[in-house]
Design a protein around this motif. Structure first.
Motif, PDB file in Angstrom:
ATOM      1  N   LYS A   1       1.248   6.798  -0.015  1.00 58.80           N
ATOM      2  CA  LYS A   1       0.255   5.760  -0.282  1.00 58.80           C
ATOM      3  C   LYS A   1       0.061   5.614  -1.791  1.00 58.80           C
TER       4      LYS A   1
ATOM      5  N   GLY B   1       0.783  -1.228   0.000  1.00 61.46           N
ATOM      6  CA  GLY B   1       0.000   0.000   0.000  1.00 61.46           C
ATOM      7  C   GLY B   1       0.812   1.274   0.000  1.00 61.46           C
ATOM      8  N   TRP B   2       2.158   1.157   0.018  1.00 61.63           N
ATOM      9  CA  TRP B   2       2.998   2.351   0.021  1.00 61.63           C
ATOM     10  C   TRP B   2       4.320   2.045  -0.678  1.00 61.63           C
TER      11      TRP B   2
ATOM     12  N   SER C   1       1.554  11.335   0.938  1.00 58.57           N
ATOM     13  CA  SER C   1       1.857  10.514   2.114  1.00 58.57           C
ATOM     14  C   SER C   1       2.658   9.260   1.765  1.00 58.57           C
TER      15      SER C   1
END
Length: 488
Positions: free
Chosen positions: A366, A344-345, A364
């Motif tokens: 993400k 997810g990142w 962020s």
């Protein structure tokens, strides 16, 4: 001409392993990596149409076990002598007469030769050796850092159990000679006549060192409270135990088992398919193992690219052009995208292809899954191709000449589907352009897939083991134009 090493390996493996149990090594550079007891990761794949690729982890089984001791000796289970000589010529002549207007005569000939003579042997870790090691050695504590990383991504680990390797240095030579001639005569008040001829010689020689691995076999390494080797892997078996969820275990087919089910939320061109539900993923994917299935799969990702803005497409395309000619950079970009969709990142936005990663992540860090899915699929398809093919695609992107080539590759895949038998495939003349010879980009792209082509009659001899790379080529030719400013 396609990779001489790759052609030799496929020829030897077809002869010695008709069932297809052995995994051919795809380059001479990596032929020293796949030794018995070596640990491998498996390159993830989000496609049904090209196989997951194995990657050497630079670890051996002894590096993760204690007490520290050398691996037991392997057994030589068989030795073979392979001799292969190809000597063939194709020639043709054409004469065109127009009543009262003149005559044109042309001829062409192609001479191809290849010779291979080698001694190879099969080395194998005996079954009883694995049992003895399992009783005598335990997993190191704390766990090796590479295993920790693979565990965090849910990636499987494999161990090399069997190899086919050369017993002495081998020199392989492939040569191709093309000759052509023509003459014409035009009647009239001023008689015009002319003639010409030409030739093209191409030769490749590769030296394969003694002890080079040509093909290998693997088994799954299963890690629980202890460790064990599974030679016959069931589809729901994994190296690391997955945390319990509300879903049944998914199959371990490449990327399908690595990425959360939300990754597979997609809409097919005519049928909405919600992938977040119980049951095995393969049972829910309406993808058939033929060209129509490939076409559906590629269309899904093409639809994802259609929603990108022109500015974003331009940035991604510029980033791809920077890594397209550098295989390590392309593979690094693939790993970052896989890691990003898995976790997810993105961990390393400064990695090669960072300009692309910046387009696919929020501030962020993400990952924007909807954006990243089709880009990962395209990058995986590009990684499946070889260096020559990627260079030709880069040149075609600069000139904008991709549509004709995609229609030609589509014709080959359609006519040869379902791809399991050798067959001759005719090429539509209208798709070949003004010339059809070994210098044409479309010719080289198909030949580098492992296909045999003819000059006199526009034709491709389909090879079943060319299916993966040809499918990836088709995906690239369809998806890359969607990133151009004009088509976005």
């Amino acid at each position: 001409m396609t990779s001489t090493f790759e052609r030799v390996v496929k020829s030897v493996v077809r002869e010695l392993d008709p069932k297809g149990d052995l995994i051919p090594v795809d380059s001479l550079r990596s032929s020293t990596s796949f030794r018995p007891y070596c640990l491998l990761g498996r390159k993830l794949s989000s496609s049904w149409f090209w196989k997951p690729r194995y990657k050497c982890l630079n670890l051996s089984i002894k590096d993760i076990l204690e007490p520290d001791a050398p691996e037991p000796a392997v057994e030589r289970v068989a030795s073979f002598h392979i001799e292969d000589l190809v000597d063939g010529m194709v020639q043709g002549n054409v004469e065109v007469k127009a009543l009262g207007q003149g005559k044109f005569v042309s001829g062409a000939a192609v001479l191809a030769t290849a010779s291979t003579s080698m001694d190879v042997c099969m080395l194998k870790v005996p079954l009883h050796t694995w049992g003895a090691m399992n009783k005598e050695r335990r997993l190191r504590q704390p766990e090796h850092k590479i295993l920790q990383q693979l565990r965090s991504c849910g990636s499987d680990v494999f161990v090399v159990t069997e190899v086919l390797q050369t017993q002495e240095e081998v020199e392989v030579t492939r040569a191709q000679k093309q000759e052509g001639c023509g003459q014409f005569a035009l009647p009239g008040v001023l008689r015009v006549q002319g003639k010409g001829q030409g030739h093209l010689n191409r030769k490749k020689t590769v030296t394969i060192p003694s002890g080079s691995v040509l093909a290998f076999q693997t088994a799954l390494l299963v890690i629980g409270p202890d460790w064990e080797i599974h030679h016959l892997q069931h589809k729901d078996e994994r190296t690391f135990r997955l945390p319990k969820t509300g879903h049944k275990p998914t199959s371990s087919t490449g990327l399908l088992s690595q990425i959360p089910l939300s990754y597979f939320k997609m809409r097919f061109p005519s049928t909405p398919v919600d992938m977040v539900s119980d049951g095995d993923i393969e049972d829910q994917m309406p993808v058939t193992e033929d060209f129509q299935g490939l076409k559906v799969e590629v269309s899904v990702h093409a639809d994802g690219l259609k929603g990108l803005s022109g500015e974003l497409c331009g940035q991604i395309l510029a980033g791809l052009m920077k890594v397209l000619r550098e295989e390590p950079a392309l593979e690094s970009l693939q790993e970052e995208l896989e890691q990003g969709l898995c976790c997810g990142w993105v961990a390393s936005p400064d990695a090669p292809g960072g300009a692309i990663l910046e387009c696919l992540v929020q501030s962020s860090g993400k990952v924007e899954e909807e954006l990243a899915r089709p880009i990962l699929y395209l990058v995986q398809a590009l990684t499946e191709l070889n260096e020559t093919q990627r260079a030709l695609l880069a040149e075609a992107l600069e000139t904008g000449d991709l549509s004709g080539q995609s229609r030609l590759v589509q014709s080959v895949l359609e006519q040869s589907s379902p791809w399991k038998e050798h067959r001759a495939v005719s090429l539509p003349q209208e798709l070949l352009g003004s010339s059809w010879d070994s210098k044409a980009p479309a010719w080289v792209l198909l030949e580098e897939c492992g296909l045999e082509l003819r000059v006199d009659v526009p034709q491709v001899h389909w090879q079943p083991d060319a299916q993966g790379r040809t499918s990836a080529l088709y995906a690239c030719l369809v998806l890359l134009p969607h990133l151009s400013q004009d088509s976005a």
